[in-house]
Design a protein around this motif. Structure first.
Motif, PDB file in Angstrom:
ATOM      1  N   ASN A  25       0.775  -1.240   0.000  1.00  0.00           N
ATOM      2  CA  ASN A  25       0.000   0.000   0.000  1.00  0.00           C
ATOM      3  C   ASN A  25       0.808   1.293   0.000  1.00  0.00           C
ATOM      4  N   HIS A  80     -20.942  -1.501   9.877  1.00  0.00           N
ATOM      5  CA  HIS A  80     -19.594  -1.010  10.189  1.00  0.00           C
ATOM      6  C   HIS A  80     -19.597  -0.067  11.383  1.00  0.00           C
ATOM      7  N   ILE A 139     -18.145   3.315  12.489  1.00  0.00           N
ATOM      8  CA  ILE A 139     -17.506   4.542  12.003  1.00  0.00           C
ATOM      9  C   ILE A 139     -17.238   5.449  13.195  1.00  0.00           C
ATOM     10  N   TRP A 150     -12.418   6.772  11.211  1.00  0.00           N
ATOM     11  CA  TRP A 150     -12.099   5.350  11.219  1.00  0.00           C
ATOM     12  C   TRP A 150     -13.305   4.530  10.784  1.00  0.00           C
ATOM     13  N   ASP A 178     -14.088   0.633  11.110  1.00  0.00           N
ATOM     14  CA  ASP A 178     -13.604  -0.633  11.684  1.00  0.00           C
ATOM     15  C   ASP A 178     -12.105  -0.554  11.967  1.00  0.00           C
ATOM     16  N   GLY A 179     -11.679   0.551  12.539  1.00  0.00           N
ATOM     17  CA  GLY A 179     -10.285   0.681  12.942  1.00  0.00           C
ATOM     18  C   GLY A 179      -9.368   1.172  11.846  1.00  0.00           C
ATOM     19  N   MET A 180      -9.876   1.364  10.629  1.00  0.00           N
ATOM     20  CA  MET A 180      -9.008   1.849   9.569  1.00  0.00           C
ATOM     21  C   MET A 180      -9.310   3.304   9.250  1.00  0.00           C
ATOM     22  N   MET A 192      -9.198  -0.289  -1.660  1.00  0.00           N
ATOM     23  CA  MET A 192      -8.714  -1.634  -1.331  1.00  0.00           C
ATOM     24  C   MET A 192      -9.581  -2.246  -0.242  1.00  0.00           C
ATOM     25  N   TYR A 193      -9.945  -1.398   0.723  1.00  0.00           N
ATOM     26  CA  TYR A 193     -10.774  -1.860   1.826  1.00  0.00           C
ATOM     27  C   TYR A 193     -12.153  -2.296   1.337  1.00  0.00           C
ATOM     28  N   GLY A 197     -11.903  -5.321  -0.920  1.00  0.00           N
ATOM     29  CA  GLY A 197     -11.332  -6.509  -0.282  1.00  0.00           C
ATOM     30  C   GLY A 197     -10.044  -6.980  -0.947  1.00  0.00           C
ATOM     31  N   VAL A 198      -9.192  -6.014  -1.317  1.00  0.00           N
ATOM     32  CA  VAL A 198      -7.939  -6.358  -2.000  1.00  0.00           C
ATOM     33  C   VAL A 198      -6.771  -6.162  -1.029  1.00  0.00           C
ATOM     34  N   ASP A 199      -5.804  -7.083  -1.041  1.00  0.00           N
ATOM     35  CA  ASP A 199      -4.690  -6.967  -0.105  1.00  0.00           C
ATOM     36  C   ASP A 199      -3.482  -6.229  -0.669  1.00  0.00           C
TER      37      ASP A 199
END
Lengths: 754, 311
Positions: B75, B112, B114, B136, B138-140, B172-173, B176-178
């Motif tokens: 990332n 989620h 938020i 945020w 879910d913590g991101m 990406m979130y 769902g991509v890593d």
């Protein structure tokens, strides 16, 4: 008696500011009410991320009527004076009362200030509170001018009694007060009306808001420990984190998640710090192995999937964070295993302070000093120097760059990975200690040497550039450093002559300062070398410069180099010795504070400070402790009186006669038995005190001194010092001088108060 | 508003564009210069100043030379996209508007968590600061939310609300991509499906090499000085244009030079030729330019400047 309910509803308030803000709200409003005459029975304040709430119960419905009297001019005073008084009090002559006063008849005005309804007062007080709220940081928004921590959204202000609740009308910057509030942002966003505090708290709970911060913290801790317990694990306690997390949620829901297997080998402190700092997660450890295996996160809501999506998201973020940490750890280990040389080199480019050079230079100085200190504190000199050279290398590591709070601890891991001696690895972690008054001090000899050296270096450095702590300002934490030195020396009983080490370190610092100023570019010849700054003197001694510099040239250097220099009262610049003495007296001041907390009074310390060897703080404290104990005894107290009497008579006589009576008294001129007895007692005391002092056996020295009490008292009882015979008088004064000398070997009792 | 999950990076961008257009923002295009963040776009930096209302949304390609990882890090990129919204004065329901945008790009508000977590924003190079949060999910961290208090040393009156979305991370979130290079750029079922890597892997490699090892530092240092000098020269020019007889304050051309200097500084930083002490000095030089540009902009009609009434 009505109850007052206030809620200030806003966008999200930073967690760290909520507690203080709720306390400020309570203080400002209740103080304002009481000042206006509205007393109350009780008050409580609460905060959530979106609201500050205050409830005041048993408030007066109106402020009491106040009758104020004011004395006016005399009856018959000039008309202008009476008119002026009437204007001032707003009354007519008929309203005034005439009373008899000492000086005759005087007008008195009696003014009745009627009570005011509570609502009126509350509106004023709350408006002023909102406008002047002491947020540590506040902001404006939209087109308004009001400042709040984040945009304010509504004001609830009601007065409630048995008959119902009424809105206290007020308006601040377009926000009118009302009786409604909002529930949880996502779970129950609708606004609703409330009629009392109980109604408010109950309705909030239905709207998924737990009002009380301690209740939220309690819920989080309870659910987290239960979840951990069910898995045979335990939550790592962290009060600060708990309070912070309780300030991030209105409806706490605890979720426990897994840490990927590949990260479990990271040092536990790294896992814990990464999870706490970035994600505000609690660490969950296996009590059997001490390993951190899971985490607890606190969501602000319930969901239909019982938090599965939230937990999955959090786990994913954590994995990315820990992947970073693992990347740092592995990179760092490579550098560490190669001996940390790259990190040490990198510190050459890190400025420690613009007048004191780079961190690498500071480390050089610390290493030199640690080496010198090593034999004194029982450490191996090579190891102490080596430890000093690597102790701060971890500051260049990626992990410490990411998590500065892991400095030292990472140094230990990396020194271990580099295969360094365990003493060196331990010093990496311990040399910063003690960080606070309750922090443990290092006890291992190598750690002690490095820790003392790093603190003495920072102190001498800032002393040399005249950045001493003043008043409440101590930006470089120099008081803490000095207290650290004091505690290490005391707790490890290290006998160090601080004065010598301070001066040597000042020379090191000054040499480096001088080098950076390129003094040799200045060629003016000068005359007055007493005005030279320490750095110049060192340079001159080193013959780096051959030309002498004038004071003016030096001043130019200081001004151009933007260096401060403070002249003493006599207009001289301080010399190295002056600076060293000043720093030593700073240590003594800190020592007084330290010993005061341990019950030793300042005059006892002064009496001990007046003795030689006072830069050996361990010796100084031993002496002070023995003296303090001695002064508590009956003998001690009386001896001080006897000593002072002797000292006063002697001092007065010496001043009057202009001579010093220290030629030695002779027992053959003694007339009274008491006089002869005192000679004998002083001989005996001298014989006992000398060896006791050499052995630093202060208790024995004190008790030998105590034996003088009775003979001294008896002497003064029986003998007149100012005898008619000049010979006898001189001999007696010389005898008093012996008392001063004998006692003076132990402590300077003239400093003892009372 | 559809809450189904988007299928590609570009769909997320398109949905943001549609959403903010529907909320009344002017959808602008990226600024045509190299910048470090969407904030540098004059539509934010300059338009946050002065009294005139403003509402704009745009994608801004952003460059951070030191973040280059040859396209290998999952990332980290030296070139990435930000989505930027600036509304002046900040509307009272800006938080709700923002949450609506998350819904629009497929984040289900019922599943989620938020959170608005304190984060004070400061840009030393722009002489700007504000208070707000990082948001945020879910913590991101998915966005930065700021109420501008000062820009270029000027108090903001009225206050602008600024939203910044880091598009790659957010996408990406949601998708769902890593690894960013694996992210579908266009529709994965398109005849020619392109991933983010198909579009950017090559350039990330090339720029990382140039940024870190090849860029000519002497040339860059000269460019920095040139930009600095040109900025000052533009601002020193008389407001009254002798040719048209109009009062023309050239805040924007001067600000272009400020942007240029800022980016060159970033390149020099990546080349590792700026020491710790010099760093502060360079930042100070860019800030001085930004302040002068801000001073000039508030003298323009676009900022609400009005000629003083005739005597």
């Amino acid at each position: 008696m009505p109850d007052l309910l206030i809620e200030l509803f806003s966008e999200e308030i930073p967690a760290g500011m909520q507690k203080r803000a709720s306390e400020d709200l309570q203080k400002l409003v209740t103080n304002g009410l009481v000042e206006a005459g509205l007393t109350y029975a009780g008050a409580m304040a609460f905060a959530t991320p979106r609201r500050l709430t205050l409830t005041v119960n048993g408030l007066l419905a109106e402020s009491p009527t106040v009758i104020e009297e004011r004395k006016g001019p005399k009856v018959g005073a000039p008309e202008k004076a009476i008119e002026g008084f009437l204007r001032g009090v707003g009354l007519t002559l008929d309203d005034l009362e005439i009373r008899d006063d000492k000086k005759g008849q005087v007008y008195f005005a009696k003014m009745t200030k009627p009570g005011r309804p509570a609502a009126e007062i509350i509106a004023e007080v709350l408006t002023a509170t909102i406008r002047n709220f002491p947020w540590p940081k506040s902001m404006r928004w939209g087109s308004g001018s009001l400042r709040w921590v984040r945009p304010l959204q509504s004001i609830l202000c009601i007065l409630a009694d048995e008959e119902g609740a009424e809105v206290v009308p007020l308006e601040v910057d377009g926000f009118a007060s009302g009786n409604t509030t909002g529930g949880h942002r996502f779970l129950s966003p609708d606004r609703f009306a409330v009629s009392s505090f109980d109604d408010y708290e109950a309705k909030l709970k239905r709207a998924k808001v737990v009002l009380r911060p301690d209740e939220r913290a309690e819920m989080i801790w309870h659910d987290a420990t239960n979840a951990a317990f069910a898995n045979g694990l335990e939550v790592v306690e962290d009060r600060g984190l708990l309070a912070e997390v309780a300030g991030l949620v209105e409806w706490p829901v605890v979720l426990m998640g897994n840490i990927d297997e590949e990260f479990l080998e990271l040092p536990p402190e790294v896992l814990q710090t990464s999870m706490k700092e970035h994600q505000k997660f609690f660490s969950v450890k296996n009590p059997k192995t001490g390993r951190i295996e899971k985490f607890v996160t606190v969501a602000n809501r319930e969901t239909a999937d019982n938090g599965a999506t939230i937990l999955a998201g959090n786990q994913k973020v954590l994995a990315a964070r820990l992947a970073d940490a693992k990347f740092f750890w592995e990179n760092d280990l490579r550098v560490a295993k190669a001996g940390m040389g790259d990190w040490q080199d990198a510190l050459k480019n890190v400025t420690f302070h613009n007048k004191l050079g780079t961190l690498a230079e500071r480390i050089d100085r610390i290493a030199t000093l640690a080496r010198e200190l090593a034999p004194v504190v029982g450490a191996d000199a090579d190891l102490a120097e080596k430890a000093a050279r690597v102790a701060k290398a971890d500051l260049s590591s990626e992990m410490v760059y990411e998590f500065p709070e892991l400095q030292g601890l990472m140094g230990r891991y990396y020194a271990e990975a580099a295969g360094m001696e365990p003493e060196v690895a331990a010093a990496c972690e311990e040399h910063y200690a003690p960080l606070g008054p309750s922090d443990d001090v290092p006890t291992a000899a190598v750690s002690v040497a490095v820790s003392l050296a790093e603190k003495l270096d920072v102190l001498t450095g800032f002393w040399a550039i005249d950045e001493k702590p003043t008043g409440s300002k101590d930006p470089f934490a120099l008081r803490r450093a000095a207290l650290g030195v004091i505690r290490i020396l005391q707790e490890t009983e290290s006998r160090v002559s601080l004065g010598a080490f301070i001066e040597r370190q000042l020379v090191q610092v000054a040499r480096r300062m001088g080098a950076s100023w390129k003094l040799y570019e200045f060629q003016d010849a000068g005359e007055d070398s007493t005005r030279w700054h320490p750095a110049m003197i060192v340079l001159a001694e080193d013959q780096v410069i051959e030309e002498e510099l004038s004071f003016e040239t030096m001043r130019q250097i200081f001004v151009e180099g933007n260096l401060s220099l403070t002249e003493g009262e006599d207009g001289r610049l301080p010399s190295l010795a002056d600076l060293g003495a000043d720093l030593l007296s700073f240590f003594h001041d800190r020592l007084k504070v330290y010993l005061r907390d341990r019950g030793i009074s300042h005059d006892v310390i002064d009496a001990s400070l007046a003795m030689p060897g006072n830069d050996d703080l361990v010796l100084l404290v031993k002496r002070a402790e023995a003296l303090q104990a001695f002064l508590k005894t009956d003998d001690g107290e009386n001896l001080v009186q006897g000593f002072k009497r002797a000292n006063n008579i002697l001092t007065q006589a010496e001043e009057k006669d202009g001579v010093e009576y220290s030629y030695g008294a002779d027992v053959k001129f003694a007339e009274a038995d008491e006089e002869r007895a005192l000679f004998a007692a002083l001989d005996a005391a001298d014989a006992a005190i000398k060896p006791a002092m050499e052995a630093e056996d202060f208790a024995s020295a004190m008790s030998a001194m105590a034996a003088l009490r009775a003979p001294i008292d008896a002497f003064f009882e029986a003998v007149q010092v100012n005898a008619d015979s000049a010979i006898i008088r001189r001999n007696r004064l010389n005898l008093l001088s012996r008392i001063r000398q004998t006692v003076g070997q132990v402590a300077d009792l003239s400093k003892i108060e009372g | 508003m559809s809450t189904d999950t988007p299928r590609s990076f570009q769909e997320i961008i398109l949905r943001l564009q549609t959403y903010w257009a529907s909320k009344g923002c002017a959808v602008l295009q990226p600024y045509d210069m190299e910048v470090g963040a969407g904030t540098f776009h004059p539509a934010t930096t300059l338009r946050a100043l002065g009294s005139k209302p403003w509402a704009a949304a745009y994608v801004q390609p952003s460059r951070r030379p030191t973040d280059g990882r040859y396209g290998e890090n999952p990332n980290r990129l030296q070139h990435y996209y930000q989505y930027q919204v600036l509304i002046k004065p900040s509307p009272p329901d800006l938080q709700e508007l923002y949450l609506g945008s998350l819904q629009a790009i497929g984040i289900d508000m019922d599943l989620h968590d938020i959170r608005f977590v304190e984060d004070d924003w400061e840009s030393p190079t722009l002489g700007a600061w504000g208070l707000g949060w990082e948001v945020w999910c879910d913590g991101m961290e998915v966005s930065q939310f700021t109420y501008f208090q000062q820009v270029g040393g000027h108090d903001c009156h009225p206050v602008s609300g600024e939203l910044t979305y880091g598009l790659e991370r957010l996408a990406m979130y949601i998708l769902g991509v890593d690894h960013v290079m694996d992210m579908p750029f266009n529709d994965p079922d398109a005849p020619i499906a392109l991933s983010y890597g198909d579009v950017f892997k090559q350039t990330e490699e090339e720029y990382a090499r140039w940024n870190f090892d090849v860029a000519d530092t002497d040339t860059l240092l000269q460019h920095f000085k040139d930009a600095e000098a040109e900025c000052a020269r533009i601002l020193d020019t008389d407001y009254d244009d002798p040719k048209t007889g109009k009062r023309i304050v050239m805040a924007h051309p001067a600000y272009d030079q400020c942007i240029k200097a800022s980016h060159i500084f970033n390149l020099l930083d990546a080349r590792g030729v700026i020491s710790v002490t010099e760093r502060q000095a360079y930042i100070g030089r860019v800030r001085a330019l930004a302040k002068r540009c801000a001073d000039a902009f508030v003298q323009t009609k676009a900022a609400g400047w009005v000629p003083e009434a005739a005597e």
